[in-house]
Every structure is written in C-alpha cells, then in structure tokens.
Design a protein around this motif. Structure first.
Motif, short mmCIF file in Angstrom:
data_model
loop_
_atom_site.label_atom_id
_atom_site.label_comp_id
_atom_site.label_asym_id
_atom_site.label_seq_id
_atom_site.Cartn_x
_atom_site.Cartn_y
_atom_site.Cartn_z
N PHE A 108 0.84 -1.18 0.00
CA PHE A 108 0.00 0.00 0.00
C PHE A 108 0.88 1.24 0.00
CE2 PHE A 108 -2.57 -3.21 2.31
CZ PHE A 108 -3.56 -3.34 1.34
N PRO A 109 0.57 2.19 -0.86
CA PRO A 109 1.38 3.43 -0.87
C PRO A 109 1.16 4.21 0.42
CG PRO A 109 -0.49 3.65 -2.34
CD PRO A 109 -0.47 2.22 -1.90
N ASP A 110 2.29 4.68 0.99
CA ASP A 110 2.26 5.47 2.22
C ASP A 110 1.53 4.73 3.35
OD1 ASP A 110 3.57 7.47 0.82
OD2 ASP A 110 1.68 8.46 0.26
N ASN A 111 1.50 3.40 3.26
CA ASN A 111 0.82 2.59 4.28
C ASN A 111 -0.63 3.03 4.50
OD1 ASN A 111 3.16 1.08 4.72
ND2 ASN A 111 3.89 2.48 6.33
N THR A 112 -1.31 3.39 3.42
CA THR A 112 -2.71 3.84 3.50
C THR A 112 -3.59 2.83 2.78
OG1 THR A 112 -2.01 6.15 3.53
CG2 THR A 112 -4.31 5.70 2.94
N VAL A 113 -4.64 2.42 3.47
CA VAL A 113 -5.59 1.46 2.94
C VAL A 113 -6.92 2.18 2.74
CG1 VAL A 113 -6.76 -0.75 3.29
CG2 VAL A 113 -4.43 -0.41 4.16
N THR A 114 -7.45 2.14 1.51
CA THR A 114 -8.72 2.79 1.19
C THR A 114 -9.77 1.72 0.92
OG1 THR A 114 -7.53 4.66 0.23
CG2 THR A 114 -9.89 4.44 -0.31
N ILE A 115 -10.97 1.91 1.52
CA ILE A 115 -12.03 0.91 1.37
C ILE A 115 -13.37 1.63 1.41
CG2 ILE A 115 -12.17 0.45 3.85
CD1 ILE A 115 -12.75 -2.49 3.12
N VAL A 116 -14.35 1.08 0.68
CA VAL A 116 -15.69 1.64 0.64
C VAL A 116 -16.46 1.15 1.86
CG1 VAL A 116 -17.83 1.80 -0.69
CG2 VAL A 116 -15.63 1.75 -1.87
N ALA A 117 -17.23 2.04 2.45
CA ALA A 117 -18.00 1.69 3.64
C ALA A 117 -18.95 0.54 3.34
CB ALA A 117 -18.78 2.91 4.14
N GLY A 118 -19.10 -0.34 4.36
CA GLY A 118 -19.99 -1.49 4.22
C GLY A 118 -19.26 -2.76 3.87
N ASN A 119 -18.02 -2.67 3.36
CA ASN A 119 -17.24 -3.86 3.02
C ASN A 119 -16.44 -4.32 4.24
OD1 ASN A 119 -18.18 -3.72 0.41
ND2 ASN A 119 -16.46 -2.48 -0.31
N LYS A 120 -15.95 -5.56 4.17
CA LYS A 120 -15.16 -6.13 5.24
C LYS A 120 -13.68 -5.90 4.97
CE LYS A 120 -14.28 -10.42 7.80
NZ LYS A 120 -14.61 -11.85 7.98
#
Length: 1283
Positions: A662-674
């Motif tokens: 992950f770039p810059d240790n950032t994880v992006t996720i859409v709300a509602g997903n696991k």
C-alpha cells in the motif's frame, strides 16, 4: 384338620412354583384330600393315625377324586404346616387309596373349587385309568391326607398370564352361601339366555346370550361369572374365549362364551349378567363334564414329592395333580424301588440335599420336619460300657488320663493318635483296672494336641485332646531409633523365657534372616537382638517382635545426611545466540546430581556441557536458542530437595510493514465492506501486540472491530466498515527485549451525511425562502450538489423540485397553494452516491398576515404598571393567530420596547417596571405564521400614577348572621373586599391574633379566605376582619358558632306513682353542646323485657307525668337531651323502678325465676342471590333473631363496608336492609351480613350481579380507582366472550 407340608417352600425359605403343569401360572391349587396306607411300622411304633371316615371304598366302583377348596388357615395351622403327615408316610412302594373326602352332615360344601387340570393330551389316559383298590387287610389302616397350597405360593407374574387356566380359583365361603346376594333390580334385557349343558372331557361347548338393542342407545355391558364372584373376563386364553357380535338388521347383540377342551374341573354353576344404565338382568346355568370310569393303579407315594418327567409339556411343574388323577405312567420304570427314608435317616445332614435331588424329592423341608418328630433309636454299644468323653484339655508339660470302660474285658483294645497306633513308651503308659482301660500321656507337648481314638473289635470311640500352652510374655520392649544412613542399628528385646521362639516383623512382614540378608538375628538368654550393620533409607519403617504372649513395636527412622546449599541457582535472562551458564554449590560434595529442563532430563552433547567438581555443579550452553528457555532444576541424588531457576531467551520485537504493497501505508475501502489487514511480526518471547486508534485500544473480544494475534502475525478485522473507522491505527509490540511501533492509515469512503433540517425564514402567498447548512461529513469525497423535495404535510408523497444539482445552499420553491401546510427536505450528493434525506423542515403555510387588533383601551394604572386590553383582529386568515406582541415607547422618543418576551394569547396584558410619573405610548401587534400585523396604538399618552381607592368589605349575606357548623365539619369562608392599592388584611378573634396552627387564613388582592379543616367547639367566637389602605380602614365582624350533641340530663327521679301514672322530674344537662336545648325525649321499659319505647319527643319542660301505664307492670324510665344537632348520645335512667298497682288492693307478689330470653344470633330469613340493573337502586334484605340486640355488619367480598356514601344500612325489628344507590357493575360481588352479640355470631351470604355496564369514561367520572376499573373491564370482556 391341620395343614400338610407346603410344596411351595424350599429348604432355603424361597417360595417355589406350585402351579399345575397345564395352568402356566394360574391360580393356586385348592385343598386335596388323599387316603394313604401307612407302613406297618408306623402303627407298631404307636403313631396315632389321622382321623378317617371309617368307610372302605367299594373295589368294584371306584369313586373319582374330589377337590375341596381350602379354607383360610388359622394361625395355629399355619404355624405347623406339616403335622398332617404325622410321620406316617413311608417312601417305599405302597398302595395308595384315593377317595372322596366325606364331610360332616352339618358342614356346607363350598362353591366350585376345582383341582388343577392336567395337560389336554393326558386327559384321555387319565379318564381310562382305573382307581387303585386297597387290600382288604389294610382297610382299617387307611388314613386321610389333606394338602393345601395357599394363594401366595404362585408368583405374581405368573398369575396374570393370558393362557392361565381360568377355572382355578376360590369358591364361596360356607358362611357366604347362607347370605342373600344383593343384586340390582331385575329387568328383561335377555331375549335368549344360555342353557345348561354337559360335555365330555376334552370336548368343546358354547353358551349364547342375546340382547335386543331396539330401545338401547349404546351397547350393554355383559359379564360372565363362575360361581358367585369369579369374573371370567380375566381368564380368557386357550381354554376360554369370549365373543360378541351385532346384527344391524335385527338389532340384536349376541354374546358367546366358548370353552375349549373342557376338563373335569370346569364343571359347576355359571352366571351371565347384563347391565345397561339402571337396567339389570342375569341368568344362571350349569356345566357338567363327563369322564369314563377309572381302574385301579399302583402309584408310588414319591410321586407326590417328585417333579414330572423330562421333556414333557409339564416338565418342571409340581405333579400333585398327576397323583390325584390316577394318570397312567407313560413309560414303565423297571428300576428297583429304593427306601429313600432309610437313606435319609442313615445319611449325614450335609448329604440330605444331594439325596433329595437324586431321587426327585422337592419337599425336603417337610420330610426333615417329620424326621425330627420320629423318636430316634439309640443303639447300645456291645463293646463299650462307657466311652471316651468328646474332648479333653491339659496344660503344656502336664499329664492326662484317657479312660474307657469295656463291656467285655477280654476284647483286645488298641489306641490311635491321628489314625496312627500308639505303642507303650515312657510317654504313653497303659493301665488296666478291672474293666477300665487307661492311657496316661506324660509331659504333654504341643505335638500331643491331636485326635485320639480307641478301637475294641469293630467298634470305635474318639475324642479330642487340647494342649494349652503358656504364653511367652515380653518383659522389655524394643525402643524407637532415629539415625542416618551408613550407621549401625541394633534393636533389643527381652522375653520371659529362655529359648522362646519369636518372630521379627517389618511393616507387618516377617524380616528375612538368610545368609544374604542385611538383617542379623541373635539371642542371649532371654534377650533377642535384630542388627542392621549398614543402614539405608529403605530400612525406615515400623519394626515389631511377636511372641505368644504379646508383641512390641517401635519405629526406626533412617534419614539422609542434611544437604547444605552454599550457592543456589539464579534466574537469568539471555538474548538469543548468547552463551548460557548455570552454577550451584552444595554439600556433601561427593553427591552427584541430574539436570532437568521443564521436567525432561538433560543429556550432555556437543552444545551442552555438564561439569561436576567437588561441591560445584555447572551447566553451560555455547549459543542459546529459543528451545533453551524454560525451568531448569538440579536434583541431588538421594535427596528430596532440588535447586531451580528460570531461563528466559529473549528477542526484540519487529513489525514487518514491507510486506504490505500500500502506498504510504494507506488502505482505502468503501463503507460497508469487510477489511482484514494482516501484518507479519517477530520477537521472543512472543510480543504483546496492542492495536490502537488514537487513545482507544482495540480488543480481541470486540464485535465489529477486533484484533487478533497468532503465531508470527497480527491482524485487524473490521466486519462492516463505517466512516468512523477512518484514521491512523497504531501497532505497539512489547516484550522483555524491547518495544516496536508502526502506523497504518485506513480511509473509509462513503456517501455524505444527510444535511440538517432546512430553515424557512420567509413565507409568501405561494412561495417560501429556504436555507440549509452543508452536511458535517462529506463521506471522504467533495460535495457535488443538492436535491430538494417538497410535500404537503398531510401527504406522504415527496416531489423533487430540481433535476440538476444545486451548488448553493439556498432555494426558493414556488407555485404552492395558499393555506396548505408544506414540508421540504434536502439530499447531498458526492462521487460515491446520494445521502439519506435530511429531516423535514418545520411545517410552513404560505399565508398573509392578519389585520391589526381592535378596541385597544387602558384597563388599570399603578405607580409602576399599566394594564391594557383589546379585542382580536377582525381578519385573522387561514394561518390563524399565534398571539400578541405588546410594545411601549416613552413619550417624545422613537424606541419601541417589547414588553412581553413571549407571545401572549390573552387580550389583556400588564406592562411592568415603569417609572412613576412618566408618560408612555402603547401599541399591540397580532402575530401568526406569516408575521406581525400592522400595530394598533393608543391615541394619547398614559400617565404612570396610581389612583387611591378607599377599602370596602363586602360581607356575604349568610355571614351577616351567626355562622353555625357542627363539630368535625369543615369551615371555609370567603370574604371579598375592594381597595387600591392592595389593602392590608388582618384577623382578630375576641380581640386577639388568630393562631395559624388552628385556623388557616389566605389573602388575595380581592378577597380573604378563612379555613378550618375540622371544626372544634373552641373555634366558636367572633372574628374581626380589618382592611386598610394607607389611612383608610374598613372592618367587619363574623360570628362563628361550632355546636355538638348535648349531654344527658343530670338526674332523673320518680317524683310520685299513683294509679297508672308516674311523675318524673329531671335537671337540664351540664353540657348543652354549645347550642340551646330544644327539648327532651322520654322512654319507658318494662322490667321483664327491658325493651325501650318512646313516650314523648321534643318535650320542653323538666317535669312530666307519664300516663296510661299497665297495672301490674314495673317500669324504668330514661330521658335524652336534644338540641339543634340532635339527641344526646347517652340517656339518664331512673335508679328505681315504678310499680303500677291497682288502688285499694294489696297485691301479693310471688317469687319466680325470670325466663332467660338471651339468644345467640340466628338468621330466620337468609339473603337471596339478586340481579340488579345498573343505575337503579337495589336492596338486600334478611332477618335475624337475637337477644341482646346484635351488632350487624355488612361486608362485600369479605371486606367491611364503612362510611361509603353509596351504601345505606337499616335495621328495624330484626330486619336488616342494605341499600345500594345506583349500582354499577363494580358493585357486583359476594355480600355478607354478619350479626354478633355476647352469645355468638352468625352470617349469611348472597351474590349480587349488576346487569348493564359503564364505559371507561363513565367509571372515571364516578371516581372509581384505576386498578378497579381495569379489573372490571377485564371481567366484562371475559363475560362477553363466554356469551
């Protein structure tokens, strides 16, 4: 006749099955009568034979066997069940005569008790077998044998089997035959009755009963009986079947009883009973079972005590019936007859059971009891005149003489010891004295303790010699010893005799003293020693020495030499890969030891080195590994002590974020997903991992968000991501070697939050202006625009007003209907999607403002206030009127000040906080949802100055006179007054201030209230009210009188008696009740009955003449006082009585006893259950008689009715009445009238049900409590459901 031996009893006392072979567990056998020919020796020995009938059966016409049902045995008969045999049965071949038992002429034969039937295949043989014929010379020796098997001889499981023989059972008792049978009334139900019949043995027969069912609604009940009481329904099986059928055309019930393979004991009287409700019918019929004549047969008497032959159907059953039925043997036994009786008499008791089993005898107990009653013949010895005694005893070392007396001195005699012949020696000396033969045993030892016998020819007599040995006693016991290993142990004990045999024991086990044994035993005179040269720990234990006269024991404790620890093992912590060294020092130095890690033995190798030098023990490991961590223990050999230490191998923790892409240790996720984020870690010991978001720690036990650590990795799991999960997550790893941290950023993108509810600041006729604020959270993506929707307030259908996004946060909806309320809401839109709708705005109505208020005038003016009033606007409009806004302005200025911060709905308002002497202008606006109306103003300025008005008390008309109330009533007086400014009010009673604790006074601007909750006579008096305004004063006086019942007159006397007249005089009461006495009530009572009757009421004087009194009666008088409150509670009675006598006659009174009219309460007319109509008065009536007059109590549902205005209770001349005013369904229930006097009490009950109900609102208006209303409504619903 006494009972014989019971065959169901076995030697061990357990009951044995005694059912006939074919019954398969049917009812027990009845009593059987046998005639037995006793052996000749029984007569010669003087045995008294059992009573016989004295008749000899005819050989040409043998009579069949007849069984008679046994009566209940008496306790004496039950105690001696075997006396019937009387010792006369000889178990050897004999002729047995079986005949009919003759009964005495005064004995009634009982019922139809039958013998146990034989198997069906043997019936024919039994029928053709001739009856045995007794020899003429033995006719006078015939005896009668009665055998009874009681009911308890049949096991319970066997009695209930379906295939049991139904005909077995008890008949009627002789005393029952003479009693009349109680049966229900007979009615004709049977149209066809079963008829009597006869059948041959082994044949079938059917009995039929028919019942017509034309007048019957259901099937009748039919029962079949044998004899009087035996119900055959429980006896159905292979010999009895019951069948029933119904013909629909003829409507006839047919009941059949089938008897299959009839036997001779099935004969007897039967009965068929038919019952239907209260109808009953029965019919009796007989069954005769015929069989062929029987010939003579020789039967072994042992067959009565012998089981059936092997392999037959009845094998294993007691075969009494075989003896009685004269069955022919199926197979002739040619074996010679054996005299079992002689065998038993000559055998040992322990061989009885074996002999009985060999010869098939099951009733061994009965035979043994008979053996005891036979006198035993003592055989006289031909060789010995006197035999040896059974036993002799002698002390050890003593001398004993064994003497026998011979009948024949010439007989050669031999002595034996344990079967070996004894020869004359100095120890054994034989002597002869006439016919006596004596053997002397000198210096008896333990080996002389034996069995001795002497033989004279073929005869022999025996005896036992017991040698009593003197015990060897222990004089000095052994002492306990405590020592250490490798030392010498010597145990010493002294006994009472030299050379005595002793035994050494260790822990209850004999000590080995062989050549290779560690133990040595020696003795010196009376002393005995046990020596252990080189002691070890195994020698610890309890040692004992045993002699014939006692024992002695002591404990020997062998301990190790004490272990001294100079240097103990120390806990150490070593980093991974560093050398590991453990060191300890102990004493003694030559003690080896073993090293353990976590309980496992450590063996030296290339990496592990174990060193032992004198006192020093070392363990060295060159390069430590993770497996070297644990608990280390050094155990010195032979000691229970151990040295322990803990070794920790540590490794600093590390977080391996490099594996994440992950770039810059950032994880992006859409709300509602696991989201599941796994990160590798390392460290020893296993590091403690803590996930944190800000200051909050994420636990493993979390529901939606939780962290897990296992093995070499840790994970963060979010089951359903939400926008709140966005942020920096920190991972902290800690162990003994150090600490490591790392951060991961999680970004959750979502639709924006809904905006807040929009505001509608301005409303027009068909439009409005609305504004709103952007949502607080944009979902992680910029807001692109808004959607607006509108709907009518009463509707649920929203209408979108724009299809292109609006960038601004203001909007003006148009084209709305005037007077209709509307609501609007907002949607926010970003790149993810559309938010949820905002909360609807407050409802608004596009309406115009109202017209101005009308008729504004000044109502009142004081030094600091001005009161104005007005009328509502002429035109209000559809928006209605929310309230009014009052404003004022100082004359000469332009600043209007709002007087009421909140709208007022009243049309009168007081402006406060004004400056005295100032002038103000006042205006009023009407306010509604559209805004304020045009103002309505006063034309002239108002001067703020109060006008003084003198006070004036307006006394109500009813208070201008004396105000009268009874004691206990409430006093509430309101006195209005006038005056400005507010007057000062004061109250005085009799010129003194009023105590507030007794009288409550409350003053207002226009009136004064005086309140007394519970009036007392002390509250009476004149109350003065003063109202003052500045120097102006007004007063009023109110007279209050509190009255009560008066007291009784003080004294009542009989002034004179003449003719039928009595003159009474009394004095007024001391207490008039604070009211004038208005009169008196005079009552009289005859001395006999003491019932009071009123002579005159409302009498005003204090003297009176009572006339028209009955001559001969004696009267008492009493007087009540009366005022405006009523009669006094008590009356004053004359102490003396007045006797009315006839003038000129001397009446001579006779002494007599007065009749006691006292009586406990008794209700002569009870209460009656009553129905009442809701809203209409109802009464409950009953009458009671009692003397003295009883106290009557009314109760509802067991609760006394007290001070309830809805109930009125009357009692007149014993008639008690309860009136219920306008009852409601709540008044329904159980009512009780209870009368009580000194002699007792009585009560009657009735149930009152009120028809017609009330609604919940009506019950509330009537003041019924809520819990009772709820109970009533529930009961009303249940009643309606049942209807």
């Amino acid at each position: 006749m006494p009972e014989p031996t019971k065959k169901d009893e076995t030697p061990n006392g357990q009951p044995e099955e005694s059912v006939a072979p074919d019954t398969n567990g049917a009812l027990p056998l009845p009593e059987i009568s046998l005639e037995v020919s006793p052996p000749p020796e029984a007569v010669t020995e003087g045995q008294e034979p059992v009573e016989t009938d004295g008749k000899q059966p005819d050989p040409a016409e043998p009579e069949p066997v007849q069984a008679v049902v046994a009566q209940e045995p008496s306790p004496t008969e039950a105690a001696e069940p075997n006396t019937a045999l009387n010792g006369t049965i000889q178990l050897k071949p004999a002729e047995v005569g079986v005949k009919e038992q003759a009964e005495s002429s005064n004995t009634t034969e009982k019922g139809e008790g039958l013998c146990s039937p034989q198997p069906a295949d043997d019936d024919a043989a039994a029928a053709t077998t001739p009856s045995p014929t007794p020899q003429p010379e033995e006719a006078n020796t015939l005896k009668k044998l009665s055998i009874e098997l009681p009911n308890d001889s049949v096991p319970l499981p066997e009695m209930g089997r379906k295939d049991s023989v139904w005909s077995l059972g008890e008949g009627q008792a002789p005393e029952d035959l003479e009693k009349p049978v109680d049966t229900p009334p007979r009615s004709t139900l049977l149209i066809e009755s079963p008829q009597s019949a006869s059948v041959a043995v082994g044949g079938d027969v059917t009995f039929i009963a028919k019942v017509e069912a034309k007048d019957l609604l259901r099937k009748p009940t039919v029962k079949w009986f044998k004899g009087k009481w035996m119900d055959l329904a429980s006896k159905t099986g292979k010999h009895l079947q019951l069948k029933e059928t119904f013909e629909r055309q003829t409507k006839i019930h047919t009941f059949e009883m089938h008897i299959i393979k009839a036997k001779e004991n099935y004969a007897g009287n039967y009965r068929c009973e038919v019952t239907y409700k209260d109808k009953f019918d029965s019919c009796s019929f007989d069954l005769e079972v015929k069989e062929a004549g029987q010939g003579a047969q020789n039967i072994d008497i042992r067959s009565a005590f012998k089981r059936s032959s092997e392999g037959q159907e009845d094998a294993g059953e007691l075969d009494f019936s075989g003896l009685l039925k004269h069955r022919e043997p199926k197979q002739q036994d040619d074996t010679p007859e054996v005299d079992v009786w002689e065998i038993l008499k000559n055998a040992r008791p322990d061989e009885y059971e074996k002999i009985a089993f060999m010869y098939g005898i099951t009733d061994l107990r009965g035979l043994l009891r008979r053996m005891k009653k036979i006198p035993k013949e003592e055989k006289k010895s031909e060789a010995f005149a006197k035999k040896l005694d059974p036993a002799y005893q002698v002390d050890k070392g003593g001398k004993i003489r064994l003497v026998v007396d011979l009948a024949d001195p010439t007989v050669e005699l031999k002595w034996y010891k344990n079967g070996q012949e004894i020869r004359p020696t100095p120890k054994y000396i034989f002597e002869h004295k006439g016919t006596q033969r004596i053997m002397v045993i000198n210096n008896c030892g333990m080996n002389d303790d034996a069995a001795y016998s002497v033989a004279a020819g073929d005869e022999k007599c025996t005896t036992e010699l017991f040698v009593k040995e003197l015990p060897v006693k222990i004089v000095k016991g052994i002492e306990p010893v405590k020592t250490t290993v490798n030392e010498r142990i010597e145990l010493e004990c002294e006994v009472s005799e030299e050379g005595a045999q002793v035994k050494w024991m260790k822990n209850g086990v004999e000590v080995p003293t062989g050549v290779r044994s560690r133990y040595r035993v020696k003795s010196e005179g009376t002393k005995h020693f046990l020596v252990i040269d080189d002691a070890s720990r195994d020698d610890t234990g309890t040692y004992s020495i045993m002699a014939t006269g006692g024992t002695s024991e002591a404990h020997v404790q062998v301990d190790l030499k004490p272990l001294k620890i100079y240097q103990d093992l120390q806990d150490i912590t070593v980093k991974l890969g560093q050398p590991l060294k453990l060191h300890c020092e102990i004493y003694p130095g030559n003690v080896p030891g073993r090293w353990y890690r976590n309980g496992q033995l450590i063996q030296p190798n290339d990496r592990i080195n174990i060193i032992h030098r004198n006192k020093v023990h070392r363990l060295e490991i060159e390069a430590s590994s993770l497996h070297d961590a644990g608990d280390y223990t050094f155990v010195p050999e032979g000691y229970s002590q151990s040295l322990s230490a803990k070794v920790h191998i540590i490794d600093p923790p590390r977080v391996h974020l490099d594996s994440l892409n992950f770039p810059d240790n950032t994880v992006t996720i859409v709300a509602g997903n696991k989201l599941r984020l796994e990160i590798p870690i390392s460290g020893e010991p296993a590091p403690r991992v803590v996930w944190m978001k800000g200051e909050r720690v994420i636990l493993e036990s979390g529901h939606r968000v939780h962290a897990e650590t296992y093995g070499d990795q840790t994970s963060l799991t979010i089951d359903i991501t939400e926008r709140e999960d966005t942020g920096n997550y920190k991972i902290v790893l800690q162990n003994e070697a150090g600490e490591a941290t790392a951060s991961v950023k999680i970004k959750v993108v979502d639709i924006p939050d809904p905006p807040e509810a929009p505001l509608v600041p301005e409303v027009g006729g068909d439009w409005c202006a609305m504004t709103w604020e952007p949502p607080k959270y944009d979902g992680g993506s910029p807001i692109l625009g808004y959607f607006i929707e509108r709907k009518k307030k009463q509707s649920s259908r929203w209408m979108r007003l724009n299809f292109d996004l609006i960038k601004e946060t203001t909007f003006e909806p148009k084209k709305m209907i005037e007077g209709v309320p509307y609501e609007v809401r907002i949607f926010a839109v970003n790149a993810i999607g559309v938010s949820k709708p905002s909360e609807p705005s407050k409802a608004f109505t596009p309406l115009a403002v109202t017209s101005e208020p009308t008729m504004l005038v000044v109502d009142d003016v004081t030094d600091t206030t001005v009161t104005v009033k007005w009328r509502p606007p002429e035109t209000i409009g559809a928006a209605g009127l929310d309230g009014y806004l009052v404003e004022y302005c100082i004359e000469g200025g332009d600043d209007w000040i709002v007087s009421n911060k909140e709208l007022t709905e009243k049309t009168r308002y007081t402006i406060t906080g004004l400056t005295p002497g100032s002038k103000i202008l006042v205006r009023v606006r009407a306010i509604n949802a559209a805004g304020p109306s045009a103002p309505r103003s006063l034309q002239h300025a108002i001067l703020v100055k109060e006008v003084v008005e003198p006070p004036k008390i307006r006394v109500p008309r009813h208070l201008k006179q004396t105000y009268t109330r009874r004691v206990g009533e409430a006093v509430n007086l309101v006195v209005p007054f006038m005056g400005k400014p507010r007057p000062k009010v004061t109250w005085l009673k009799e010129g003194k201030p009023i105590e507030q604790s007794h009288v409550s006074i409350r003053n207002t601007d226009c009136d004064s209230i005086i309140f007394i909750r519970k009036a007392e006579r002390s509250h009476s008096g004149k109350y003065e009210m003063t109202v003052q305004v500045e120097n102006h004063v007004d007063t009023a006086i109110i007279d209050i009188q509190i009255v009560d019942l008066p007291g009784p007159p003080q004294c009542v006397t009989i002034e004179d008696v003449w003719g039928g007249n009595v003159a009474l005089v009394w004095t007024p009461p001391k207490d008039s009740g604070n009211a004038p006495i208005t009169g008196y009530t005079i009552q009289k009572a005859d001395k006999k009955t003491m019932e009071w009757y009123t002579c005159i009421e409302h009498y005003h004087r204090t003297c009176i003449t009572i006339t028209e009194l009955v001559v001969g009666n004696e009267y008492f008088f009493r007087i009540y006082s009366e005022n405006m409150c009523g009669l006094s509670e008590a009356a004053t009675q004359t102490k003396k009585s007045a006797l009315i006598v006839k003038e000129g006659l001397q009446v001579k009174t006779h002494d007599f006893n007065d009749h006691d009219f006292k009586e406990a309460p008794k209700f002569t007319q009870p209460l009656i259950n009553t129905f009442a109509i809701a809203g209409y008065n109802t009464t409950l009536n009953c009458s009671v008689r009692a003397n003295p007059r009883p106290k009557v109590i009314w109760m509802k549902n067991k609760i006394i009715i007290l001070d309830d205005p809805r109930y009125r209770m009357f009692s007149n001349q014993g008639v008690c009445t309860l009136e219920i005013r306008k009852p409601s369904p709540y008044d329904g229930g159980m009512y009780t009238c209870k009368a009580i006097n000194d002699l007792g009490e009585a009560q009657v009950d009735c149930k009152l049900e009120v028809k017609g109900g009330f609604t919940f609102y009506e019950l509330m208006q009537r003041g019924v409590p809520l819990h009772l209303i709820d109970k009533y409504m529930n009961e009303h619903k249940i009643v309606e459901q049942e209807k």
